[in-house]
Design a protein around this motif. Structure first.
Motif, PDB file in Angstrom:
ATOM      1  N   ALA A  71       0.701  -1.237   0.064  1.00  0.00           N
ATOM      2  CA  ALA A  71       0.004  -0.119   0.001  1.00  0.00           C
ATOM      3  C   ALA A  71       0.954   1.182  -0.160  1.00  0.00           C
ATOM      4  O   ALA A  71       1.973   1.330   0.554  1.00  0.00           O
ATOM      5  N   LEU A  72       0.350   2.363  -0.616  1.00  0.00           N
ATOM      6  CA  LEU A  72       0.977   3.448  -0.915  1.00  0.00           C
ATOM      7  C   LEU A  72       0.087   4.386  -0.204  1.00  0.00           C
ATOM      8  O   LEU A  72      -1.068   4.699  -0.310  1.00  0.00           O
ATOM      9  N   ILE A  73       0.661   5.443   0.990  1.00  0.00           N
ATOM     10  CA  ILE A  73      -0.377   6.384   1.823  1.00  0.00           C
ATOM     11  C   ILE A  73       0.493   7.595   1.320  1.00  0.00           C
ATOM     12  O   ILE A  73       1.494   7.894   1.823  1.00  0.00           O
ATOM     13  N   THR A  74      -0.368   8.670   0.872  1.00  0.00           N
ATOM     14  CA  THR A  74      -0.020  10.036   0.855  1.00  0.00           C
ATOM     15  C   THR A  74      -0.549  10.636   2.147  1.00  0.00           C
ATOM     16  O   THR A  74      -1.448  10.082   2.843  1.00  0.00           O
ATOM     17  N   GLY A  75       0.123  11.647   2.487  1.00  0.00           N
ATOM     18  CA  GLY A  75      -0.219  12.082   3.906  1.00  0.00           C
ATOM     19  C   GLY A  75       0.086  11.317   5.135  1.00  0.00           C
ATOM     20  O   GLY A  75      -0.506  11.399   6.175  1.00  0.00           O
ATOM     21  N   ILE A  76       1.014  10.534   4.877  1.00  0.00           N
ATOM     22  CA  ILE A  76       1.526   9.450   6.036  1.00  0.00           C
ATOM     23  C   ILE A  76       1.871  10.127   7.299  1.00  0.00           C
ATOM     24  O   ILE A  76       1.642   9.526   8.434  1.00  0.00           O
ATOM     25  N   GLY A 129       7.965  13.025  -2.636  1.00  0.00           N
ATOM     26  CA  GLY A 129       7.146  13.368  -3.753  1.00  0.00           C
ATOM     27  C   GLY A 129       6.174  14.570  -3.369  1.00  0.00           C
ATOM     28  O   GLY A 129       6.161  14.894  -2.245  1.00  0.00           O
ATOM     29  N   ASP A 130       5.203  14.891  -4.267  1.00  0.00           N
ATOM     30  CA  ASP A 130       4.412  15.913  -3.977  1.00  0.00           C
ATOM     31  C   ASP A 130       3.148  15.791  -4.897  1.00  0.00           C
ATOM     32  O   ASP A 130       3.182  15.480  -5.969  1.00  0.00           O
ATOM     33  N   GLY A 134       5.205   5.039   2.239  1.00  0.00           N
ATOM     34  CA  GLY A 134       4.529   6.531   2.323  1.00  0.00           C
ATOM     35  C   GLY A 134       5.127   7.480   1.683  1.00  0.00           C
ATOM     36  O   GLY A 134       6.423   7.329   1.193  1.00  0.00           O
ATOM     37  N   LEU A 135       4.252   8.505   1.088  1.00  0.00           N
ATOM     38  CA  LEU A 135       4.720   9.661   0.187  1.00  0.00           C
ATOM     39  C   LEU A 135       4.930  10.792   1.268  1.00  0.00           C
ATOM     40  O   LEU A 135       4.024  11.144   1.871  1.00  0.00           O
ATOM     41  N   VAL A 136       5.987  11.274   1.090  1.00  0.00           N
ATOM     42  CA  VAL A 136       6.363  12.624   2.098  1.00  0.00           C
ATOM     43  C   VAL A 136       7.038  13.681   1.251  1.00  0.00           C
ATOM     44  O   VAL A 136       7.753  13.391   0.419  1.00  0.00           O
ATOM     45  N   ARG A 137       6.384  14.886   1.702  1.00  0.00           N
ATOM     46  CA  ARG A 137       6.627  15.955   0.786  1.00  0.00           C
ATOM     47  C   ARG A 137       8.061  16.531   1.100  1.00  0.00           C
ATOM     48  O   ARG A 137       8.075  17.017   2.307  1.00  0.00           O
ATOM     49  N   GLY A 138       9.416  16.369   0.375  1.00  0.00           N
ATOM     50  CA  GLY A 138      10.392  17.223   0.724  1.00  0.00           C
ATOM     51  C   GLY A 138      11.339  16.266   1.668  1.00  0.00           C
ATOM     52  O   GLY A 138      10.935  15.584   2.364  1.00  0.00           O
TER      53      GLY A 138
END
Length: 326
Positions: free
Chosen positions: A4-9, A55-56, A30-34
Motif C-alpha cells: 500500500a502507498l499512503i500519501t499524507g502519511i 514526492g508532492d 509512504g509519500l513524504v513531501r520534501g
C-alpha cells in the motif's frame, strides 16, 4: 504480501492507517513531501518498517516515480492542506494540493495501471466539510454538497473526480466522506487539540486561559483510529463506492470543553476560556452530523470509541506529554 502507498502519511490518519496495515501484514509505503519534512521523523521513529518516498501531489512526475517504486495494490490519498481556517488565507495552494492533487494522483495511477485500471485500488479522503451549508440532517451519501470554505470546495472537486475516474476508466476508486475525527495525534492548530493541550497546561499551571472562536459550532466527532479501519474496509469490497463515516452524534465546542475540563476536575470553565472574533470563520458551518448506515450495512463498520472517552484520551495524552517534557 499486499502493498500500500499512503500519501499524507505524517498526519494522524496516515500514522493510524500505516499501523493498521502493518498489523495486517502489508508492505507499507509512504509519500513524504520534501527531504526535510518536519514530520518525517514521526514515521521513521514510530513506524520504522514503512518505506518512505519523496514526492508532492502537485508534481505528477514524482507521483509516477513513487507508484513505480512502491508498486502498490492499494493507494490511500490522505494528503491535503487540511486546516480549514488556513484555506481562506491560501486558497490557491489549498486548491493546488487538495483539489488538483487528487487529479494528479488519479491520472498517475491510471497511467501506472495501464490496461488493468482496476488492478490498483484507490481511496480518496473526502470530507464532511463538503456538506457545508447543510441541506438536510443527518447527511448521507446522496445529500447535496454545498461547501463553505476553499477547503470544502477543493474536497468536492477531488470527490467528484474520483467518481469520474471510477465511471470513466473502471478504476476501483472509493471515497470515504469522513466526519470530524480526532486523536492525541491531531495537530495543535485544530480546535480539539488546541483545547486538550490548553486544558492540560492550565491544570499544570503553565497557561492561564485559551482563546477560541465560535463555541456553538456542532460537529460529529469520532476517533481517528476507528475511522482508518473504514478506509481499509472500503478497498476490500468487490466494487468501489462512496461511504459516509461518522458516529451519528453531534456535540458542540461547549460540550468538548465540558468534558475536557471535567477530566481535570474543573466544573466551570468560564474563567479559563475567552472568545476572539479573529478565530471566527468567514462562512461558518454550524452543524454536521452523519448517517453512516451504509458503512454499517455494507462494510460492517461502526465506531468503538465514544465522544467522552475520546476527549478524555486527548487530555490525558497531553498531560502525559507535558509531564515527560515533550
Amino acid at each position: 504480501m499486499p502493498s500500500a502507498l499512503i500519501t499524507g502519511i505524517t498526519g494522524q490518519d496516515g500514522l493510524y492507517l500505516a499501523e493498521l496495515l502493518l498489523s495486517k501484514g502489508y508492505d507499507v509505503h509512504g509519500l513524504v513531501r520534501g527531504q526535510n519534512n518536519p514530520k518525517g521523523w514521526l514515521v521513521e521513529q514510530h513506524l520504522p518498517d514503512v518505506k518512505l518516498h519523496y514526492g508532492d501531489l502537485t508534481d505528477m512526475s514524482s507521483l509516477m516515480r513513487a507508484l513505480r517504486e512502491s508498486d502498490p495494490d492499494e493507494v490511500y490519498n490522505l494528503g491535503a492542506v487540511s486546516f480549514v481556517a488556513y484555506s481562506w488565507e491560501n486558497a490557491q495552494l489549498t486548491t493546488d494540493v487538495t483539489a488538483k492533487g487528487v487529479l494528479n494522483l488519479l491520472e498517475a495511477l491510471r497511467l501506472h495501471a495501464g490496461d488493468r485500471p482496476e488492478h490498483v485500488r484507490f481511496y480518496q479522503a473526502s470530507s464532511s466539510e463538503m456538506f457545508g451549508k447543510v441541506q438536510e440532517t443527518p447527511q448521507h451519501e446522496r445529500t447535496l454538497l454545498w461547501p463553505r470554505s476553499p477547503y470544502g470546495v477543493s474536497k468536492v472537486f477531488g470527490h467528484h473526480m474520483t467518481i469520474n475516474y471510477r465511471e470513466s476508466y473502471g478504476m476501483h476508486a472509493s471515497s470515504g466522506i469522513l466526519f470530524n475525527h480526532e486523536s492525541p495525534r491531531r495537530g495543535p492548530e485544530f480546535v480539539t487539540r488546541k483545547i486538550s493541550q490548553a486544558v492540560a497546561r492550565i491544570h499544570l499551571g503553565l497557561q492561564e486561559d485559551v482563546v477560541l472562536g465560535n463555541l456553538d459550532a456542532e460537529r460529529d466527532w469520532g476517533f481517528a483510529g476507528d475511522y482508518v479501519e473504514a478506509m481499509w474496509l472500503m478497498l476490500q469490497q468487490p466494487a468501489a463506492d462512496d461511504y459516509v463515516v461518522a458516529t451519528g452524534e453531534t456535540h458542540s465546542i461547549r460540550d468538548f470543553l465540558d468534558i475536557a475540563f471535567a477530566h481535570v476536575g474543573v466544573d466551570d470553565w468560564g474563567p479559563y476560556v475567552r472568545q476572539d472574533p479573529r478565530f471566527m470563520r468567514p462562512a461558518e458551518v454550524d452543524t454536521l452530523i452523519g448517517d453512516a448506515s451504509k458503512a454499517r450495512e455494507v462494510l460492517g463498520w461502526k465506531p468503538k470509541v465514544s465522544f467522552p472517552d475520546l476527549v478524555a484520551m486527548m487530555v490525558e495524552a497531553d498531560l502525559d506529554a507535558i509531564r515527560q517534557g515533550w
